[in-house]
Design an enzyme around this catalytic site. Sequence first.
Site, PDB file in Angstrom:
ATOM      1  N   HIS A   1      69.526   4.291  41.294  1.00  0.00           N
ATOM      2  CA  HIS A   1      70.064   3.157  42.058  1.00  0.00           C
ATOM      3  C   HIS A   1      69.084   1.986  42.062  1.00  0.00           C
ATOM      4  CE1 HIS A   1      71.987   0.739  44.983  1.00  0.00           C
ATOM      5  NE2 HIS A   1      71.484   1.275  46.080  1.00  0.00           N
TER       6      HIS A   1
ATOM      7  N   ARG B   1      68.496  15.773  36.712  1.00  0.00           N
ATOM      8  CA  ARG B   1      67.558  16.872  36.845  1.00  0.00           C
ATOM      9  C   ARG B   1      68.317  18.163  37.112  1.00  0.00           C
ATOM     10  NH1 ARG B   1      65.434  13.363  41.808  1.00  0.00           N
ATOM     11  NH2 ARG B   1      67.194  13.603  43.187  1.00  0.00           N
ATOM     12  N   GLU B   2      67.723  19.255  36.693  1.00  0.00           N
ATOM     13  CA  GLU B   2      68.308  20.560  36.963  1.00  0.00           C
ATOM     14  C   GLU B   2      68.336  20.799  38.465  1.00  0.00           C
ATOM     15  OE1 GLU B   2      69.650  22.793  34.931  1.00  0.00           O
ATOM     16  OE2 GLU B   2      69.326  21.558  33.144  1.00  0.00           O
TER      17      GLU B   2
ATOM     18  N   GLN C   1      67.833   2.891  57.211  1.00  0.00           N
ATOM     19  CA  GLN C   1      68.943   3.466  56.456  1.00  0.00           C
ATOM     20  C   GLN C   1      68.955   4.998  56.505  1.00  0.00           C
ATOM     21  OE1 GLN C   1      68.628   2.504  52.274  1.00  0.00           O
ATOM     22  NE2 GLN C   1      66.393   2.611  52.310  1.00  0.00           N
TER      23      GLN C   1
ATOM     24  N   CYS D   1      77.952   0.338  50.136  1.00  0.00           N
ATOM     25  CA  CYS D   1      77.362   0.043  51.438  1.00  0.00           C
ATOM     26  C   CYS D   1      76.031  -0.663  51.236  1.00  0.00           C
ATOM     27  CB  CYS D   1      77.144   1.337  52.230  1.00  0.00           C
ATOM     28  SG  CYS D   1      75.856   2.415  51.537  1.00  0.00           S
TER      29      CYS D   1
ATOM     30  N   CYS E   1      72.232  -3.745  48.425  1.00  0.00           N
ATOM     31  CA  CYS E   1      72.723  -2.822  47.402  1.00  0.00           C
ATOM     32  C   CYS E   1      74.007  -3.298  46.736  1.00  0.00           C
ATOM     33  CB  CYS E   1      72.943  -1.431  48.002  1.00  0.00           C
ATOM     34  SG  CYS E   1      71.423  -0.667  48.614  1.00  0.00           S
TER      35      CYS E   1
END
Length: 376
Positions: A333, A207-208, A146, A363, A88
């Site tokens: 992401h 998103r709501e 994870q 991370c 990441c």
Amino acid sequence: MKPVIVDAARTPFGKREGWLSGVHAAELLGYAQRGVLDRVGVDPDAVDQVIGGCVTPLGEQFGNIVRTSWMHAGLPLKAGCTTIDAQCGTAQQSVQLIAGQIAIGAVDVGVACGVELMSRAPLTYKVGTGLGTPRPESWSLDTVDQYTAADRIAVKRGFSREDLDAFGLRSQQRAAAAWEAGRFDSHIIDVVAPGSDVPVHRDQGLRESSLEGLAKLRTVRKGGLHTAGTSSQVSDGASAALLMSEDRAKALGVRPSAKILAQCVIGGDTEFMLDGPVDAANIVLGRTGLTIDDIDLFEVNEAFASVPMSFAQVHGVDPELLNVNGGAIALGHPAGATGIRLLANVIDELERRNKSIALIAICASAATTCLILERI
């Protein structure tokens, strides 16, 4: 040689099977690579080296995707291109590597970048025919996935399901407010998706949300704490940053936007895995002589809600200075691209607030990247 960041930008982030899922990964990264040069008006011939990341180099992302994208975008063949995988933290590590190349005098102008088209190349084991899995049969280390690690962090820090949900809602609300105020517009590179004449400009993951709605979501792991509403989204996207030596920027008449004061990459323990930003911050703070109180803004990637929450709790970070425009829970992401999204966002936000210092930490399952930068 003193490296400086001239510009950082990204494409919008599309959700899984969304607006950008029909764009080839090489084309998507090419938008970012060429886009960051066009934004500044720098001749592509000035670029010595390109380092970029992709966490899953399979299928269309195989075979040095950084080089494939660079060539396909019609950029000069003489630039050296390297693709890395730092999980990441890949895009941020690309920035740190280019900065290091400039610092030792190997490069005058470099592009850092990253891409992940997770709709078409999902994160998965990279298994070769007859070669088995990435870990040998003799592997004996007790490592966790994870999702388990994120939940362990939450339990360790005393975060309840309700606490995590509140953070997930906060991310959505802050990201929506940032888009409404146009805070991302200045670092977005539009993308024209196949079959459309209308450029994609906005992130698709917003998103709501409500606490009531988040409370109804099932946890990712049975008996766990995190849900889809408190975890980073599977996304498609690309990003790029342009770095130069201070002298070359001056010679080209280019105004730098920031400089890196300290950087590090550290491995994490196997029990909590994703809690690396806590220790990484101590390293970069120690290298600069700064304290938490000297930092104007913090960006800690929202892989899961417990990660930035843990960081804030341990270091006593003011919540109003942490992920002020939301994060990966709301914006998405794309693993290979996120590091430069954080960089672009924080540089723009420092400018908007007329502040100076920011800390960025990401991370990863294998390591944590962390840097402190100063706006110029």
